[in-house]
Design a protein around this motif. Sequence first.
Motif, mmCIF file in Angstrom:
data_model
loop_
_atom_site.group_PDB
_atom_site.id
_atom_site.type_symbol
_atom_site.label_atom_id
_atom_site.label_comp_id
_atom_site.label_asym_id
_atom_site.label_seq_id
_atom_site.Cartn_x
_atom_site.Cartn_y
_atom_site.Cartn_z
ATOM 1 N N UNK A 64 7.282 -3.993 -2.902
ATOM 2 C CA UNK A 64 5.886 -3.990 -2.475
ATOM 3 C C UNK A 64 5.356 -5.389 -2.180
ATOM 4 N N UNK A 65 4.282 -5.405 -1.446
ATOM 5 C CA UNK A 65 3.605 -6.660 -1.173
ATOM 6 C C UNK A 65 2.925 -7.163 -2.432
ATOM 7 N N UNK A 66 2.982 -8.454 -2.664
ATOM 8 C CA UNK A 66 2.335 -9.041 -3.827
ATOM 9 C C UNK A 66 0.850 -9.246 -3.526
ATOM 10 N N UNK A 67 0.002 -8.614 -4.336
ATOM 11 C CA UNK A 67 -1.440 -8.713 -4.127
ATOM 12 C C UNK A 67 -2.008 -9.902 -4.888
ATOM 13 N N UNK A 68 -3.300 -10.189 -4.662
ATOM 14 C CA UNK A 68 -3.979 -11.266 -5.374
ATOM 15 C C UNK A 68 -4.003 -10.984 -6.866
ATOM 16 N N UNK A 98 12.480 5.688 2.103
ATOM 17 C CA UNK A 98 11.799 5.863 0.818
ATOM 18 C C UNK A 98 12.820 6.291 -0.229
ATOM 19 N N UNK A 99 12.860 5.558 -1.332
ATOM 20 C CA UNK A 99 13.798 5.832 -2.416
ATOM 21 C C UNK A 99 13.034 6.491 -3.555
ATOM 22 N N UNK A 100 13.473 7.694 -3.954
ATOM 23 C CA UNK A 100 12.819 8.438 -5.027
ATOM 24 C C UNK A 100 13.755 8.476 -6.234
ATOM 25 N N UNK A 101 13.273 7.987 -7.388
ATOM 26 C CA UNK A 101 14.098 7.895 -8.587
ATOM 27 C C UNK A 101 13.426 8.655 -9.728
ATOM 28 N N UNK A 112 9.916 4.180 -4.135
ATOM 29 C CA UNK A 112 10.002 2.835 -3.586
ATOM 30 C C UNK A 112 10.073 2.958 -2.065
ATOM 31 N N UNK A 113 8.980 2.662 -1.396
ATOM 32 C CA UNK A 113 8.934 2.716 0.067
ATOM 33 C C UNK A 113 9.313 1.334 0.591
ATOM 34 N N UNK A 114 10.584 1.157 0.908
ATOM 35 C CA UNK A 114 11.080 -0.164 1.280
ATOM 36 C C UNK A 114 10.497 -0.647 2.605
ATOM 37 N N UNK A 366 13.226 1.926 12.227
ATOM 38 C CA UNK A 366 12.448 3.055 12.736
ATOM 39 C C UNK A 366 11.044 3.113 12.124
ATOM 40 N N UNK A 367 10.665 2.063 11.417
ATOM 41 C CA UNK A 367 9.375 2.104 10.698
ATOM 42 C C UNK A 367 8.194 1.987 11.658
ATOM 43 N N UNK A 368 7.210 2.844 11.428
ATOM 44 C CA UNK A 368 5.970 2.807 12.185
ATOM 45 C C UNK A 368 4.813 2.581 11.215
ATOM 46 N N UNK A 369 4.037 1.548 11.435
ATOM 47 C CA UNK A 369 2.916 1.223 10.549
ATOM 48 C C UNK A 369 1.904 2.373 10.565
ATOM 49 N N UNK A 370 1.530 2.902 9.360
ATOM 50 C CA UNK A 370 0.561 3.985 9.307
ATOM 51 C C UNK A 370 -0.785 3.578 9.904
ATOM 52 N N UNK A 371 -1.435 4.519 10.577
ATOM 53 C CA UNK A 371 -2.754 4.247 11.147
ATOM 54 C C UNK A 371 -3.790 4.217 10.030
#
Length: 373
Positions: A64-68, A98-101, A112-114, A366-371
């Motif tokens: 994931x992206x690291x937030x503030x 997407x990895x589901x554990x 985990x949505x890589x 194949x990733x498409x940024x969600x609207x």
Amino acid sequence: MLYLPHKVMRKNVHPFLVLLTVTLLSGCAGDGIRKQAIELAYPPAPEEPRFYFERTITSSFDVKKTTAVDSLRQFATGTMGSASGLGKPYGVAVHQGRIYVTDTVKRAILMFDVPGKDFKLIGTEGPGKLRKPIGIDTAKSGDIYVADNSARRAVVFDRDGNFLRAFGGQDLMTRPSGIAVSPDETRAYVIDTGGIETQEHHLLIFDAQTGEHLKTIGTRGRGEGDFNLALQVTTTPDGTVYVTDSGNFRVQAFDRDGNFKLAFGSVGRKSGQFARPKGIASDPDGHIYVADAAFGNFQIFDSKGRLLMFIGDRSQTPGPGRYMLPAGIAVDEDGRVYIVDQFFRKVDVFRPAGIEKNQGYLGGEHYVEPKKG
């Protein structure tokens, strides 16, 4: 995809270190520093590499992206926390990056949505709340099927983790541990592991959409179609169902209706044999992958049970391709292999030699940024 077999199972086999680049960096005094970038390849030299170790995932911060807020927490405490880390993982399934554990300590599915650089917990509340999720599979549509061992049922979520339905129940199941959905999504196969004091060691077949119980296969035994502490199940593109019959140290194959087709494997430490077979998966070409907790590796077979190769080493120290207690295993649409280790609390990812890091769903091709909105 081609493979080369190994003749003997060896604990001390180490992967070949492939030299990818050699860069000469010049220092201020003119002295050169040689820096080597290496990648773990399987099988070892002199054989041609078929897989490369790609990455390890242990927590949401691997994707994931690291937030503030994350940065502030890390500055204040020196860590980003452990709430998003794996506790006691078991099963793994993948759909389009997407990895589901499944995690029996967190009582949830960790997603985990890589390519989307995101993370979430699934099954923590509402009608889909999980108690002890173990086996997991994803359908082509993206629906997630999970075997809840303690709740004695199978639960279905959509790709984003929204509860859809549940089926089974304590009248039909005692210890559901593995689950797989047919390629056409019409049938769901559930492994009921049973126990040492019961004869209820079964493969259950359900209508995947309605949850109707269609058939029960086997009982406790050693004959064709019987089981002894079976654990996991997978389906291949042609609809064949493969089961790790752990207590009988073999893999059994059935047609879509549960009719016995073949079995392979025996107890032992040589290539093609089993000691503690657990997870099982198949790839787009119909090859079978079996994780063995005693060997600390996974073996790859063709559809007839002929060994092609194996990957991994048993080890008490963590590292790429090292395992103490491997469990679940999955193969995605592009042929990447994902294997869970319960002891080291990780998921290792291996990339087929035919694709690059930036290719396939995990590579974001194949990733498409969600609207938004």
